[in-house]
Motif scaffolding. Structure first.
Motif: not given
Length: 204
Positions: A37-55
C-alpha cells in the motif's frame, strides 16, 4: 527421563510453535500488505522478508540450542540422582547385613558357642567391599557414615583376630559395636529416604 516431564516439555514447545504461527505469520502478512500500500518495491519487500526470516531463523536456532542444553542438564542431573540412590541403597544394605551378622554373633557368644577360627573372614570381606565401593563417592554424608561403619567393623575384626581376647572383653566389645552399627544403619536409612525423596520431587 520421566514421561510426564517429557509431555510437559513437548506441550510447551508445541504451544510456542502455535503462538509463533498465529502471531508472526499474520503480522508478516499485514506488514507485506502495508508495504505494498505504501508503494514499496517488490525488491525491497523481498529484502525485508529475507531479513525477517533470517532473524527468525537465528531466534529459532537459539531457542532450540537452549532447549537442547536444558534437556542435557536435566539428564545429567537425573543420572546423578540415580547414582546417589544406588550408592545410598548399597550403603544401607551393607549396614543392614552387618547388624544382622553381629546380632547373630552376639547370640552365639551368649550361648557360649565356640567361634570358628576363621570367623573374622566374612567381616574382613565386607570391610574390603566398603573400602572399594565408596572410595570415589562425592557425598559427604555417605562418606561419613561409611567411615563410621569401617571404623566399627575394623574393631570387630581386630577383636575376633586377637587370640588373647577374653570372652568378657569380646562380648562387651561386640555388643558395643552392635549398638554403634544399629545407629549407623538408621543414619543410612534416613539418608536413603532423603535421596529417594529428591528423585521423586524431580520426577513430579
Amino acid at each position: 527421563m520421566d514421561w510426564r516431564v517429557q509431555m510437559r516439555r513437548s506441550s510447551f514447545f508445541a504451544i510456542c510453535c502455535m503462538w509463533g504461527v498465529l502471531i508472526i505469520a499474520p503480522a508478516l502478512w499485514l506488514l507485506i500488505g502495508a508495504m505494498v500500500e505504501w508503494g514499496v518495491s517488490s525488491q525491497s519487500i523481498a529484502a525485508w522478508v529475507q531479513a525477517i526470516g533470517s532473524v527468525g531463523a537465528i531466534l529459532c536456532a537459539v531457542f532450540i540450542a537452549n532447549a537442547q542444553h536444558g534437556r542435557e542438564q536435566v539428564e545429567i542431573k537425573r543420572q546423578s540422582y540415580q547414582r546417589d540412590v544406588g550408592l545410598a541403597t548399597r550403603l544401607r544394605f551393607v549396614a543392614f547385613q552387618l547388624v544382622v551378622a553381629v546380632h547373630d554373633l552376639v547370640q552365639q557368644l551368649n550361648k557360649g558357642v565356640d567361634l570358628p577360627e576363621n570367623v573374622s573372614i566374612g567381616y574382613e570381606s565386607v570391610l574390603a567391599r566398603l573400602n572399594q565401593n565408596f572410595d570415589d563417592d562425592l557425598s559427604v554424608e555417605r562418606i561419613e557414615i561409611a567411615m563410621k561403619v569401617r571404623y566399627d567393623l575394623g574393631i570387630i575384626v581386630r577383636v575376633l583376630c586377637d587370640k588373647g581376647s577374653t570372652p568378657e572383653y569380646l562380648m562387651r566389645t561386640i555388643r558395643d559395636m552392635k549398638v554403634q552399627l544399629e545407629s549407623h544403619l538408621k543414619q543410612a536409612e534416613n539418608h536413603l529416604e532423603s535421596v529417594s525423596g529428591q528423585v521423586n520431587e524431580e520426577r513430579t
